[in-house]
Design a protein around this motif. Sequence first.
Motif, PDB file in Angstrom:
ATOM      1  N   PHE A   1      -3.327   2.822  -3.156  1.00 38.60           N
ATOM      2  CA  PHE A   1      -2.756   3.901  -3.044  1.00 38.60           C
ATOM      3  C   PHE A   1      -3.456   4.668  -1.949  1.00 38.60           C
ATOM      4  O   PHE A   1      -4.671   5.000  -2.078  1.00 38.60           O
ATOM      5  CB  PHE A   1      -2.857   4.487  -4.421  1.00 38.60           C
TER       6      PHE A   1
ATOM      7  N   LEU B   1       1.937   3.968 -12.028  1.00 40.41           N
ATOM      8  CA  LEU B   1       2.021   3.384 -10.737  1.00 40.41           C
ATOM      9  C   LEU B   1       0.729   2.248 -10.976  1.00 40.41           C
ATOM     10  O   LEU B   1       0.816   1.056 -10.272  1.00 40.41           O
ATOM     11  CB  LEU B   1       1.291   4.269  -9.766  1.00 40.41           C
TER      12      LEU B   1
ATOM     13  N   TYR C   1       0.494   8.475   0.322  1.00 36.27           N
ATOM     14  CA  TYR C   1       1.242   9.725   0.058  1.00 36.27           C
ATOM     15  C   TYR C   1       0.883  10.720   1.127  1.00 36.27           C
ATOM     16  O   TYR C   1      -0.274  11.212   1.046  1.00 36.27           O
ATOM     17  CB  TYR C   1       0.414  10.138  -1.326  1.00 36.27           C
TER      18      TYR C   1
ATOM     19  N   TRP D   1       0.833  -1.221   0.086  1.00 37.37           N
ATOM     20  CA  TRP D   1      -0.059   0.078  -0.010  1.00 37.37           C
ATOM     21  C   TRP D   1       0.888   1.413   0.098  1.00 37.37           C
ATOM     22  O   TRP D   1       1.705   1.407   1.216  1.00 37.37           O
ATOM     23  CB  TRP D   1      -0.820   0.045   1.338  1.00 37.37           C
ATOM     24  N   LEU D   2       0.565   2.019  -1.204  1.00 39.92           N
ATOM     25  CA  LEU D   2       1.745   3.188  -1.320  1.00 39.92           C
ATOM     26  C   LEU D   2       1.083   4.386  -0.618  1.00 39.92           C
ATOM     27  O   LEU D   2      -0.104   4.599  -1.292  1.00 39.92           O
ATOM     28  CB  LEU D   2       1.937   3.507  -2.528  1.00 39.92           C
TER      29      LEU D   2
ATOM     30  N   ILE E   1      -8.431  10.195  -4.223  1.00 41.12           N
ATOM     31  CA  ILE E   1      -6.937   9.743  -4.446  1.00 41.12           C
ATOM     32  C   ILE E   1      -6.401  10.997  -5.368  1.00 41.12           C
ATOM     33  O   ILE E   1      -5.275  10.721  -6.002  1.00 41.12           O
ATOM     34  CB  ILE E   1      -6.842   8.225  -4.975  1.00 41.12           C
TER      35      ILE E   1
ATOM     36  N   LYS F   1      -6.388  -1.631  -8.697  1.00 42.02           N
ATOM     37  CA  LYS F   1      -5.814  -1.329  -7.702  1.00 42.02           C
ATOM     38  C   LYS F   1      -6.784  -0.539  -6.767  1.00 42.02           C
ATOM     39  O   LYS F   1      -7.737   0.130  -7.388  1.00 42.02           O
ATOM     40  CB  LYS F   1      -4.527  -0.141  -7.980  1.00 42.02           C
TER      41      LYS F   1
ATOM     42  N   LEU G   1      -5.589   3.732 -11.718  1.00 37.69           N
ATOM     43  CA  LEU G   1      -5.348   2.799 -10.755  1.00 37.69           C
ATOM     44  C   LEU G   1      -6.694   1.912 -10.526  1.00 37.69           C
ATOM     45  O   LEU G   1      -6.360   0.648 -10.545  1.00 37.69           O
ATOM     46  CB  LEU G   1      -5.162   3.313  -9.349  1.00 37.69           C
TER      47      LEU G   1
ATOM     48  N   GLY H   1      -8.269   2.541  -3.766  1.00 34.12           N
ATOM     49  CA  GLY H   1      -7.855   3.717  -3.322  1.00 34.12           C
ATOM     50  C   GLY H   1      -8.232   3.869  -1.798  1.00 34.12           C
ATOM     51  O   GLY H   1      -9.179   3.252  -1.439  1.00 34.12           O
TER      52      GLY H   1
END
Length: 257
Positions: free
Chosen positions: A184, A176, A141, A138-139, A191, A214, A209, A216
């Motif tokens: 993310f 990404l 930010y 899990w990136l 996001i 992916k 994403l 958010g």
Amino acid sequence: MTSVVDLVAALGSGTILVVDLTNPLSSSTPTLRLPEPFANLVDFSLEQVSAYDTPGPFWKHHNIRTGEHIGTHIDAPVHWISGRDGHDVSQIPPARLVGPAAVMDFTAEASADPDFLLEVHHVEAWIAEHGELAPGTWLLYRTGWDKYAHDQEQFLNVDEKGSHTPGMTAACAEWLATTPISGFGVETVGIDAGNAGGLEPPFPAHFHLLGSDKYGVTSLQNLAQLPPTGALLVVAPLPIVGGTGSPTRVLALVDGQ
């Protein structure tokens, strides 16, 4: 390899700490406001049904009313047109909801420019310093935006030119989407950047994403308490059948001091 028994013992001893990354959910929690002609979700509210009285002499309980994407919440792929054939929130594999956290700190940049956009080279520089993004990461930010999490006006930061909150470029979102991350996470209301409607495609983080399976997570708190690497993230949405998202409790397991 650390076993579950070891993990439980570490939690009990305080060797591993649990950090809550969730913004408390109430009727005053800041939420997205879309301009006309777009429709907005309802805000969170509680309706008391009983409180140790005639309708319920031994208990207290409420009905809740809320939109799916209110407060700290998850975006499932089906939330966006690019992911319309993907998973709803109840179909997200549980293993994708638990994974290593990679925390990128861009608080200085976002403080200097609320419209700051994350570029591919920013992520590449982070990877060069901290290592590759492992499968299931899990990136996260970090922009310092959680300091506005209890003020609707500051959180959305809207003027005559629109909303001004940090996000990422379309190129970064597309890049990404090719990485092995599970999702993310951001401290802002969504996001994408506040002005992402003017990018190509519009709202590229959502488009790329969610269209690439992916997920958010938004409105996170306390990312300052996490190291760049080494924490474990637990994302716990309600498994709403057909749901495009859900208010979510997000917890991080970190090494104790």
